[in-house]
Design an enzyme around this catalytic site. Structure first.
Site, PDB file in Angstrom:
ATOM      1  N   GLU A 109      -3.591   9.402  -0.659  1.00 30.97           N
ATOM      2  CA  GLU A 109      -2.888  10.187   0.351  1.00 30.97           C
ATOM      3  C   GLU A 109      -1.940  11.194  -0.278  1.00 30.97           C
ATOM      4  O   GLU A 109      -1.024  11.692   0.376  1.00 30.97           O
ATOM      5  CB  GLU A 109      -2.148   9.260   1.313  1.00 30.97           C
ATOM      6  N   ASP A 157       4.347   0.324   4.302  1.00 29.32           N
ATOM      7  CA  ASP A 157       3.103  -0.158   4.905  1.00 29.32           C
ATOM      8  C   ASP A 157       2.522  -1.172   3.929  1.00 29.32           C
ATOM      9  O   ASP A 157       1.961  -0.790   2.894  1.00 29.32           O
ATOM     10  CB  ASP A 157       2.121   0.991   5.159  1.00 29.32           C
ATOM     11  N   GLU A 191       5.186  -1.929   8.232  1.00 25.75           N
ATOM     12  CA  GLU A 191       3.877  -1.908   8.907  1.00 25.75           C
ATOM     13  C   GLU A 191       2.969  -2.989   8.312  1.00 25.75           C
ATOM     14  O   GLU A 191       2.962  -3.174   7.094  1.00 25.75           O
ATOM     15  CB  GLU A 191       3.271  -0.512   8.696  1.00 25.75           C
ATOM     16  N   ARG A 231      -5.637   9.064   8.617  1.00 26.33           N
ATOM     17  CA  ARG A 231      -6.309   8.069   7.796  1.00 26.33           C
ATOM     18  C   ARG A 231      -6.196   8.471   6.328  1.00 26.33           C
ATOM     19  O   ARG A 231      -5.835   9.591   6.007  1.00 26.33           O
ATOM     20  CB  ARG A 231      -7.807   7.970   8.163  1.00 26.33           C
ATOM     21  N   GLN A 264       0.789  -1.232   0.000  1.00 22.50           N
ATOM     22  CA  GLN A 264       0.000   0.000   0.000  1.00 22.50           C
ATOM     23  C   GLN A 264       0.824   1.287   0.000  1.00 22.50           C
ATOM     24  O   GLN A 264       0.469   2.246  -0.688  1.00 22.50           O
ATOM     25  CB  GLN A 264      -0.924  -0.016   1.208  1.00 22.50           C
ATOM     26  N   LYS A 294      -4.176   5.375  15.657  1.00 15.15           N
ATOM     27  CA  LYS A 294      -5.174   6.145  14.907  1.00 15.15           C
ATOM     28  C   LYS A 294      -6.379   6.345  15.814  1.00 15.15           C
ATOM     29  O   LYS A 294      -7.009   5.360  16.211  1.00 15.15           O
ATOM     30  CB  LYS A 294      -5.610   5.359  13.674  1.00 15.15           C
TER      31      LYS A 294
HETATM   32  C1  2PG Z   1      -2.931   2.913   6.866  1.00 13.25           C
HETATM   33  C2  2PG Z   1      -3.878   4.069   6.611  1.00 13.25           C
HETATM   34  C3  2PG Z   1      -3.165   5.368   6.418  1.00 13.25           C
HETATM   35  P1  2PG Z   1      -6.337   3.770   5.876  1.00 13.25           P
HETATM   36  O1  2PG Z   1      -3.163   1.799   6.406  1.00 13.25           O
HETATM   37  O2  2PG Z   1      -1.973   3.080   7.603  1.00 13.25           O
HETATM   38  O3  2PG Z   1      -2.118   5.262   5.510  1.00 13.25           O
HETATM   39  O4  2PG Z   1      -4.761   3.799   5.562  1.00 13.25           O
HETATM   40  O5  2PG Z   1      -6.681   5.042   6.543  1.00 13.25           O
HETATM   41  O6  2PG Z   1      -7.004   3.601   4.532  1.00 13.25           O
HETATM   42  O7  2PG Z   1      -6.555   2.586   6.767  1.00 13.25           O
HETATM   43 MG    MG Z   2      -1.478   0.895   7.661  1.00 11.46          MG
END
Ligand code: 2PG
Ligand code: MG
Length: 426
Positions: free
Chosen positions: A209, A246, A289, A370, A166, A341
């Site tokens: 992002e 990540d 990650e 996010r 990702q 988060k």
């Molecule tokens: C992640 C987040 C932010 P999402 O996986 O760390 O990069 O993505 O908010 O879509 O979960």
């Molecule tokens: Mg993540």
């Protein structure tokens, strides 16, 4: 000073992807009012607190939050009116009890978090101090300016699944200040674009992002391009700038195996761990990650035994900012760091509980935005207050991201906060 809550309002607004989210306004009896906007993820973990969505297919594809807004204005407002906004823990506890479910699914973690954050901001305004300071006093932390972990190339759910991993991020940990670190990242982001252009990789546009979302021949190509961009921008890999990944691997995990569709191959758990080890030999990777699936506890233990001495291994979907899951990870030696988060758990108090737990165990923590964000810079102050030392907000384009980076520039100038780029692994 008693800062009595006099009322709440909520507005359905749009996030950085054009998806509804909430803005909550808290009014205090002394006339002060403050707002906060709620973030929202796409690659969400199975164990996250629940975002309440209307589900009406004719309105915003079912993603409306009008019921969550009503919950703020009716049930939650009735429960928190009269409470002291300066006592964050009591306000949060009242909402947790009122909701009554383990995942905040009745009132919505989005509704509850909006109130939690707006209350903190109202308290800081009344006290005439910056938000980070109010948060730090409330939760007894040692604040610092965080090091940014910045998205440069995107794949996975944030970029049309061109490649499976990702995020490919740069961390400029060997620079003397936050602003120098940010400058390095912007140079690397620009060099990456030049390399993509020179090699003729089709850019599918900017990813969720704000990073580049090119069509690449493989996941490893992203690592090679990013390493080259670091060098071409004039920085030394490992000493000055390292790579973070990540993987968000739960989202390409299927039937116990990891499906790299773009590469036409499927890997067993231990083959994926081998791949990470190979990449760590070839590229300056110091952070990984969600390297494995959110339910693969045994795999995480093996991953940590294999690579935990070489890099930061962060659980995001794996821990979902949940103290119980983090405790289990610490006990088992599964991972060595946690992504934090606020909307995965739903209140500031629980967010700081997770941060404290990580600190007690000597684990690292990364305060994270996010993929769906707003212009609210709350996270910058949260990261400073947490003392975690790391922040992950996305790329260096789009104001939903820059509102946080720019707020940190102002705090670097105006506050006495120290910069703690605590390498080896940040
Ligand atoms: C992640 C987040 C932010 P999402 O996986 O760390 O990069 O993505 O908010 O879509 O979960
Ligand atoms: Mg993540």
């Amino acid at each position: 000073m008693s800062l009595t809550i006099a009322g709440l309002r909520a507005l359905q607004i749009l996030d950085s992807r054009g998806v509804p989210t909430l803005e909550v306004e808290v009014r205090l009896s002394n006339g002060v009012s403050a707002t906060a906007q709620v973030p929202s993820g796409a690659s969400t973990g199975r164990y996250e607190a629940v975002e309440l969505r209307d589900g009406d297919p004719d309105r915003y594809a079912g993603k409306g939050v009008t019921q969550a807004c009503r919950n703020v204005e009716n049930e939650i407002a009735a429960a928190v009116t009269g409470l002291d906004a300066g006592d964050q823990a009591s306000v949060d506890r009242r909402m947790i009890e009122l909701d009554g479910t383990p995942s905040k699914s009745r009132l919505g973690a989005n509704a509850i978090l909006g109130v939690s954050c707006a209350v903190a901001r109202a308290a800081s305004q009344c006290k005439g101090e910056p938000l980070w300071q109010t948060l730090s006093c409330q939760f007894g932390t040692k604040p610092t300016l965080p090091l940014p972990m910045v998205n440069i190339l995107s794949g996975g759910l944030h970029a049309g699944r061109q490649v499976e991993f990702q995020d490919f991020l740069a961390v400029a940990h060997g620079l003397p200040t936050y602003s120098e670190s940010l400058h390095a990242i912007v140079s690397i982001h620009r060099e990456t674009r030049k390399i993509l252009d020179d090699r003729g990789f089709l850019l599918t546009g900017v990813a969720d992002e704000g990073g580049w979302g090119p069509v690449l021949p493989s996941n490893e190509a992203a690592l090679a391009i990013l390493t080259q961009a670091i060098e071409r921008a004039g920085f030394r890999p490992v000493q000055e700038v390292s790579i973070a990944i990540d993987a968000a691997s739960s989202h390409f995990h299927d039937g116990g195996r990891y499906v790299l569709r773009s590469e036409g191959r499927t890997l067993e758990v231990d083959e994926l761990i081998d791949l990470y080890a190979t990449w760590a030999d070839r590229y300056p990777i110091r952070s990984l990650e969600d390297g494995l699936d959110q339910d693969d506890w045994a795999g995480w233990v093996r991953l940590t035994q294999r690579l935990g001495g070489r890099m930061q291994l962060i659980g995001d979907d794996f821990f979902t900012t949940n103290a119980g899951r983090l405790q289990q990870g610490i006990a088992q030696g599964a991972a060595n760091a946690v992504l934090v988060k606020m909307n995965q758990i739903g209140t500031l108090t629980e967010t700081f509980e997770v941060l404290a737990l990580a600190a007690q165990a000597g684990w690292r923590a990364v305060v994270s935005a996010r993929s769906g964000e707003t212009e609210d810079s709350f996270l910058a102050d949260l990261a400073c207050a947490s003392g975690a030392g790391q922040i992950k907000v996305g790329s260096v384009t789009r104001s939903s991201r820059l509102s946080k980076y720019n707020r940190l520039l102002a705090l670097e100038r105006d506050s006495q906060l120290t910069w703690t780029a605590s390498s080896p692994w940040f």
